[in-house]
Design a protein around this motif. Structure first.
Motif, PDB file in Angstrom:
ATOM      1  N   UNK A  43       5.201  -6.710  12.286  1.00 38.65           N
ATOM      2  CA  UNK A  43       5.202  -5.699  11.072  1.00 38.65           C
ATOM      3  C   UNK A  43       4.097  -6.497  10.114  1.00 38.65           C
ATOM      4  N   UNK A  44       3.766  -5.785   8.990  1.00 40.79           N
ATOM      5  CA  UNK A  44       2.407  -6.191   8.120  1.00 40.79           C
ATOM      6  C   UNK A  44       3.409  -6.655   6.620  1.00 40.79           C
ATOM      7  N   UNK A  45       3.137  -7.714   6.355  1.00 40.62           N
ATOM      8  CA  UNK A  45       3.627  -8.074   4.874  1.00 40.62           C
ATOM      9  C   UNK A  45       3.189  -7.231   3.873  1.00 40.62           C
ATOM     10  N   UNK A  46       3.764  -6.729   2.972  1.00 38.71           N
ATOM     11  CA  UNK A  46       3.409  -5.691   2.028  1.00 38.71           C
ATOM     12  C   UNK A  46       3.748  -6.244   0.604  1.00 38.71           C
ATOM     13  N   UNK A  47       4.106  -7.880   0.462  1.00 39.17           N
ATOM     14  CA  UNK A  47       4.153  -8.315  -0.733  1.00 39.17           C
ATOM     15  C   UNK A  47       5.493  -8.477  -1.068  1.00 39.17           C
ATOM     16  N   UNK A  48       5.911  -9.083  -2.019  1.00 38.56           N
ATOM     17  CA  UNK A  48       7.104  -9.434  -2.660  1.00 38.56           C
ATOM     18  C   UNK A  48       7.535  -8.425  -3.800  1.00 38.56           C
ATOM     19  N   UNK A  49       8.851  -7.726  -3.764  1.00 42.20           N
ATOM     20  CA  UNK A  49       9.287  -7.015  -4.775  1.00 42.20           C
ATOM     21  C   UNK A  49       8.985  -7.853  -6.244  1.00 42.20           C
ATOM     22  N   UNK A  50       8.368  -7.087  -7.018  1.00 43.91           N
ATOM     23  CA  UNK A  50       8.272  -7.591  -8.490  1.00 43.91           C
ATOM     24  C   UNK A  50       9.457  -8.641  -8.926  1.00 43.91           C
ATOM     25  N   UNK A  51       9.025  -9.817  -9.170  1.00 41.90           N
ATOM     26  CA  UNK A  51       9.811 -10.852  -9.888  1.00 41.90           C
ATOM     27  C   UNK A  51      10.853 -11.290  -9.044  1.00 41.90           C
ATOM     28  N   UNK A  52      10.846 -11.043  -7.682  1.00 40.11           N
ATOM     29  CA  UNK A  52      12.075 -11.504  -6.762  1.00 40.11           C
ATOM     30  C   UNK A  52      11.509 -12.127  -5.448  1.00 40.11           C
ATOM     31  N   UNK A  53      12.193 -12.633  -4.727  1.00 38.35           N
ATOM     32  CA  UNK A  53      11.960 -13.177  -3.233  1.00 38.35           C
ATOM     33  C   UNK A  53      12.123 -12.190  -2.288  1.00 38.35           C
ATOM     34  N   UNK A  54      12.370 -10.691  -2.617  1.00 35.53           N
ATOM     35  CA  UNK A  54      12.489  -9.773  -1.553  1.00 35.53           C
ATOM     36  C   UNK A  54      11.150  -9.532  -1.046  1.00 35.53           C
ATOM     37  N   UNK A  55      11.126  -9.362   0.252  1.00 36.16           N
ATOM     38  CA  UNK A  55       9.780  -9.357   0.852  1.00 36.16           C
ATOM     39  C   UNK A  55       9.770  -7.671   1.379  1.00 36.16           C
ATOM     40  N   UNK A  56       8.449  -6.873   1.113  1.00 32.34           N
ATOM     41  CA  UNK A  56       8.711  -5.523   1.391  1.00 32.34           C
ATOM     42  C   UNK A  56       7.851  -5.163   2.689  1.00 32.34           C
ATOM     43  N   UNK A  57       8.335  -4.301   3.576  1.00 30.60           N
ATOM     44  CA  UNK A  57       7.745  -3.757   4.661  1.00 30.60           C
ATOM     45  C   UNK A  57       7.657  -2.268   4.758  1.00 30.60           C
ATOM     46  N   UNK A  58       6.793  -1.715   4.958  1.00 26.51           N
ATOM     47  CA  UNK A  58       6.656  -0.301   5.208  1.00 26.51           C
ATOM     48  C   UNK A  58       6.869  -0.122   6.714  1.00 26.51           C
ATOM     49  N   UNK A  59       7.588   1.307   6.894  1.00 31.92           N
ATOM     50  CA  UNK A  59       7.749   1.739   8.092  1.00 31.92           C
ATOM     51  C   UNK A  59       8.058   3.072   8.405  1.00 31.92           C
ATOM     52  N   UNK A  60       8.034   3.642   9.596  1.00 30.14           N
ATOM     53  CA  UNK A  60       8.258   4.965   9.974  1.00 30.14           C
ATOM     54  C   UNK A  60       9.963   5.162  10.064  1.00 30.14           C
ATOM     55  N   UNK A  61      10.236   6.096   9.175  1.00 33.69           N
ATOM     56  CA  UNK A  61      11.788   6.504   9.105  1.00 33.69           C
ATOM     57  C   UNK A  61      12.300   6.692  10.769  1.00 33.69           C
ATOM     58  N   UNK A  62      11.255   7.294  11.480  1.00 33.64           N
ATOM     59  CA  UNK A  62      11.715   7.899  12.686  1.00 33.64           C
ATOM     60  C   UNK A  62      11.782   6.628  13.810  1.00 33.64           C
ATOM     61  N   UNK A  63      11.392   5.530  13.413  1.00 32.49           N
ATOM     62  CA  UNK A  63      11.078   4.427  14.607  1.00 32.49           C
ATOM     63  C   UNK A  63      12.694   3.940  14.784  1.00 32.49           C
ATOM     64  N   UNK A  64      12.697   3.444  15.978  1.00 32.24           N
ATOM     65  CA  UNK A  64      14.072   2.809  16.368  1.00 32.24           C
ATOM     66  C   UNK A  64      14.709   1.546  15.555  1.00 32.24           C
ATOM     67  N   UNK A  65      13.819   0.981  14.817  1.00 30.46           N
ATOM     68  CA  UNK A  65      14.213  -0.011  13.817  1.00 30.46           C
ATOM     69  C   UNK A  65      15.190   0.512  12.701  1.00 30.46           C
ATOM     70  N   UNK A  66      14.953   1.585  12.333  1.00 28.63           N
ATOM     71  CA  UNK A  66      16.057   2.066  11.108  1.00 28.63           C
ATOM     72  C   UNK A  66      17.421   2.574  11.817  1.00 28.63           C
TER      73      UNK A  66
END
Length: 197
Positions: A43-66
């Protein structure tokens, strides 16, 4: 020793020193399927959520990972930086933010992530559902998207909240385990321990 998330500056430094390598923005995300077996993908790193350590990832809701994350909301990231020889194994919880989410703040985060993505990336969410048979017969139809419109239904934001980080530096032959726990006030406290590589 209790610390702030002292692993994050290490990760930011690795990202910075490897920034000229396009692949440094990619990492592996492992989840557990309903069959109990591991599932892994890049997957692609989309940055950290503002002022946190939370990592953001974009994905397709229809993918198996959901469905896998709904079954078990824990996952692990493995991120290797080829030039600096650093590996981060990040264990944590994953929150799914899709269009059906009832939290207005989370929906704003989803929309912000949508507009931060390139138009080419956004167009992928208009394609047929992942892993279904291709019945396009090579028609080459192109999807159209108004760049000013908000997220499409298939777009989903994943928020990965780290709980443990295993950091290995192969150049210096050092390894640290960063573990978190909640304080009485509900804040996340980080402990670090140097271990054998």
């Amino acid at each position: 020793m209790a610390t702030a998330a002292s692993w994050k500056p290490l990760l930011l430094r690795a990202l910075d020193s490897n920034a000229h390598l396009k692949h440094s923005a990619f990492f592996q995300l492992a989840t557990i399927g309903s069959n109990g077996r591991p599932s892994n993908r890049t997957v692609v790193f989309r940055g950290f959520q503002e002022d946190t350590n939370v990592i953001q990832i974009n994905t397709d809701r229809r993918s198996a990972k959901i469905e896998e994350i709904k079954h078990c909301h824990f996952g692990e990231i493995c991120w290797y930086f080829t030039e600096s020889w650093e590996q981060f194994r990040i264990n944590g919880k994953i929150d799914i933010i899709d269009g059906a989410n009832s939290d207005a703040c989370k929906l704003q985060q989803r929309e912000k992530a949508w507009f931060a993505s390139s138009l080419k990336s956004r167009l992928q969410y208009l394609a047929p559902a992942p892993r279904l048979p291709d019945i396009s017969n090579g028609s080459g139809e192109e999807n159209q998207l108004d760049p000013s419109e908000g997220p499409v239904e298939a777009f989903c934001l994943l928020l990965f909240d780290p709980e443990q980080v295993d950091y290995l530096n192969l150049k210096s032959n050092e390894r640290f385990i960063f573990s978190s726990r909640s304080s009485e006030q509900g804040f996340k406290l980080w402990m670090s321990e140097k271990v054998n590589p």
